[in-house]
Enzyme design. Sequence first.
Site, PDB file in Angstrom:
ATOM      1  N   TRP A  91       0.821  -1.216   0.000  1.00 32.62           N
ATOM      2  CA  TRP A  91       0.000   0.000   0.000  1.00 32.62           C
ATOM      3  C   TRP A  91       0.848   1.257   0.000  1.00 32.62           C
ATOM      4  O   TRP A  91       0.578   2.195  -0.755  1.00 32.62           O
ATOM      5  CB  TRP A  91      -0.991  -0.019   1.158  1.00 32.62           C
ATOM      6  CG  TRP A  91      -2.070  -1.026   0.913  1.00 32.62           C
ATOM      7  CD1 TRP A  91      -2.269  -2.194   1.581  1.00 32.62           C
ATOM      8  CD2 TRP A  91      -3.074  -0.982  -0.116  1.00 32.62           C
ATOM      9  NE1 TRP A  91      -3.332  -2.881   1.032  1.00 32.62           N
ATOM     10  CE2 TRP A  91      -3.834  -2.164  -0.002  1.00 32.62           C
ATOM     11  CE3 TRP A  91      -3.378  -0.072  -1.124  1.00 32.62           C
ATOM     12  CZ2 TRP A  91      -4.904  -2.455  -0.860  1.00 32.62           C
ATOM     13  CZ3 TRP A  91      -4.443  -0.358  -1.979  1.00 32.62           C
ATOM     14  CH2 TRP A  91      -5.178  -1.530  -1.840  1.00 32.62           C
ATOM     15  N   ASP A  99      -1.714   6.498   6.238  1.00 31.96           N
ATOM     16  CA  ASP A  99      -2.808   5.716   5.647  1.00 31.96           C
ATOM     17  C   ASP A  99      -3.188   4.683   6.706  1.00 31.96           C
ATOM     18  O   ASP A  99      -2.463   3.715   6.919  1.00 31.96           O
ATOM     19  CB  ASP A  99      -2.321   5.047   4.359  1.00 31.96           C
ATOM     20  CG  ASP A  99      -3.351   4.092   3.767  1.00 31.96           C
ATOM     21  OD1 ASP A  99      -4.433   3.904   4.373  1.00 31.96           O
ATOM     22  OD2 ASP A  99      -3.069   3.515   2.696  1.00 31.96           O
ATOM     23  N   LYS A 124     -12.852  -1.536   5.764  1.00 32.89           N
ATOM     24  CA  LYS A 124     -12.149  -2.533   6.558  1.00 32.89           C
ATOM     25  C   LYS A 124     -12.707  -2.548   7.985  1.00 32.89           C
ATOM     26  O   LYS A 124     -12.997  -3.591   8.526  1.00 32.89           O
ATOM     27  CB  LYS A 124     -10.642  -2.262   6.597  1.00 32.89           C
ATOM     28  CG  LYS A 124      -9.971  -1.877   5.269  1.00 32.89           C
ATOM     29  CD  LYS A 124      -9.886  -2.957   4.273  1.00 32.89           C
ATOM     30  CE  LYS A 124      -9.407  -2.651   2.874  1.00 32.89           C
ATOM     31  NZ  LYS A 124      -8.348  -1.743   2.609  1.00 32.89           N
TER      32      LYS A 124
HETATM   33  C1  LIG Z   1      -7.793  -1.227   1.238  1.00 31.20           C
HETATM   34  C2  LIG Z   1      -6.687  -0.263   1.377  1.00 31.20           C
HETATM   35  C3  LIG Z   1      -6.538   0.834   0.509  1.00 31.20           C
HETATM   36  C4  LIG Z   1      -7.379   1.018  -0.726  1.00 31.20           C
HETATM   37  O1  LIG Z   1      -8.631   1.400  -0.494  1.00 31.20           O
HETATM   38  P1  LIG Z   1      -9.643   1.615  -1.720  1.00 31.20           P
HETATM   39  O2  LIG Z   1     -10.877   1.987  -1.009  1.00 31.20           O
HETATM   40  O3  LIG Z   1      -9.731   0.338  -2.487  1.00 31.20           O
HETATM   41  O4  LIG Z   1      -9.109   2.717  -2.557  1.00 31.20           O
HETATM   42  C5  LIG Z   1      -5.518   1.716   0.748  1.00 31.20           C
HETATM   43  N1  LIG Z   1      -4.680   1.560   1.787  1.00 31.20           N
HETATM   44  C6  LIG Z   1      -4.783   0.514   2.634  1.00 31.20           C
HETATM   45  C7  LIG Z   1      -3.809   0.382   3.751  1.00 31.20           C
HETATM   46  C8  LIG Z   1      -5.783  -0.424   2.450  1.00 31.20           C
HETATM   47  O5  LIG Z   1      -5.886  -1.463   3.283  1.00 31.20           O
END
Ligand SMILES: *Cc1c(COP(=O)(O)O)cnc(C)c1O
Length: 368
Positions: free
Chosen positions: A101, A175, A199
């Site tokens: 990521w 993030d 998530k």
């Molecule tokens: C799932 C995830 C993303 C991506 O999210 P989207 O909604 O598909 O754009 C980005 N960063 C992390 C750490 C993730 O787990």
Amino acid sequence: MTRPFNFSAGPANLPEAVLKQAAAEMLDWHGSGMSVMEMSHRGKEFISIYENAEADFRELMVVPKNFKILFMQGGGLAENAIVPLNLSRGGSADFVVTGSWSDKSQKEARKYCDVQVSATTESRAFTSLPPLDTWQLRRDASYVHICTNETIHGVEFQELPDLRALGSDAPLVIDFSSHVASRPVDWSRVGLAFGGAQKNLGPAGVTLVVVREDLLGHALSVCPSAFNYKTVADNESMYNTPPTYAIYIAGLTFQWLKQQREGKATGIKAIEKHNAAKAQLLYDAIDSSQLYFNKVSKDCRSRMNVPFFLRDESRNDAFLAGAKARDLLQLKGHKSVGGMRASIYNAMPLAGVQALVNYLQEFEQKHA
Ligand SMILES: *Cc1c(COP(=O)(O)O)cnc(C)c1O
């Protein structure tokens, strides 16, 4: 009806209490005669849902007054562009790459600013975190980006880095998509945090952004208005129609989180204890077995995403079929790393992890 235990990495399981409440309110929200999906985002009903969701998140996560909480769209991947559009000022940004990521983030940011990878654990297959004293931070960087929980590799920062102690005045961008609201955040170390909801908070479609006020108002002129943090903040996330239903479900999840109790701890501290106990149970089972293993250094193993492998990979399909037969769903690992992955977010009860551990032991005994 008892539902299966769902270990999906995302979109992921939600607290059953939240789903039940949403079902009960589906046709008629609080006597309004409307489903939340059918309401004007500017009507008093939805405004109250929105304001409660914001206030509940602020209280739950102890977000200081000088941070704005924004409900946006586009997910984590859009934020990989939106952050440099708003924060880079056309200058430079530093990235610490600890998995898929953060790697995606630094690649996307290259479209908008001068990117440096300040540290990376790629040569160690993203199974550890780079020691802080190896981070090469530039004095003039507009921000420093890290992914605090790498969903695919299962690597988590157990503590946020203090950039000032490393000689940098740059704001830290995190993030926190896959562990948001699973543990407290030290906001004194953060400039901006972003995370998709799917998530740990609710359905896909809403992205939470928590941003320090002094970082607003510096967007590049090409930044789309709907993605300009200042425009979004000035309009209480209603510059354009926000993802109303997703915000509503996230709001119910915040209320559920506030009600958590674990000993004397409440709210986010309670869910953190709960998450630590679940993770320990699963890692202990993996570490004490002859059949399964996890590759991540113990000091940075994720409490949310637990990738593990069978020493005999020819048994992978049998393992997954047996899991499914026991109502343990979506355990297949991400295609880029293979093996298995159990995502055990806030909504996964201890009983779900216990059921998985029982199955791990049963499968191992059968194939010993
Ligand atoms: C799932 C995830 C993303 C991506 O999210 P989207 O909604 O598909 O754009 C980005 N960063 C992390 C750490 C993730 O787990």
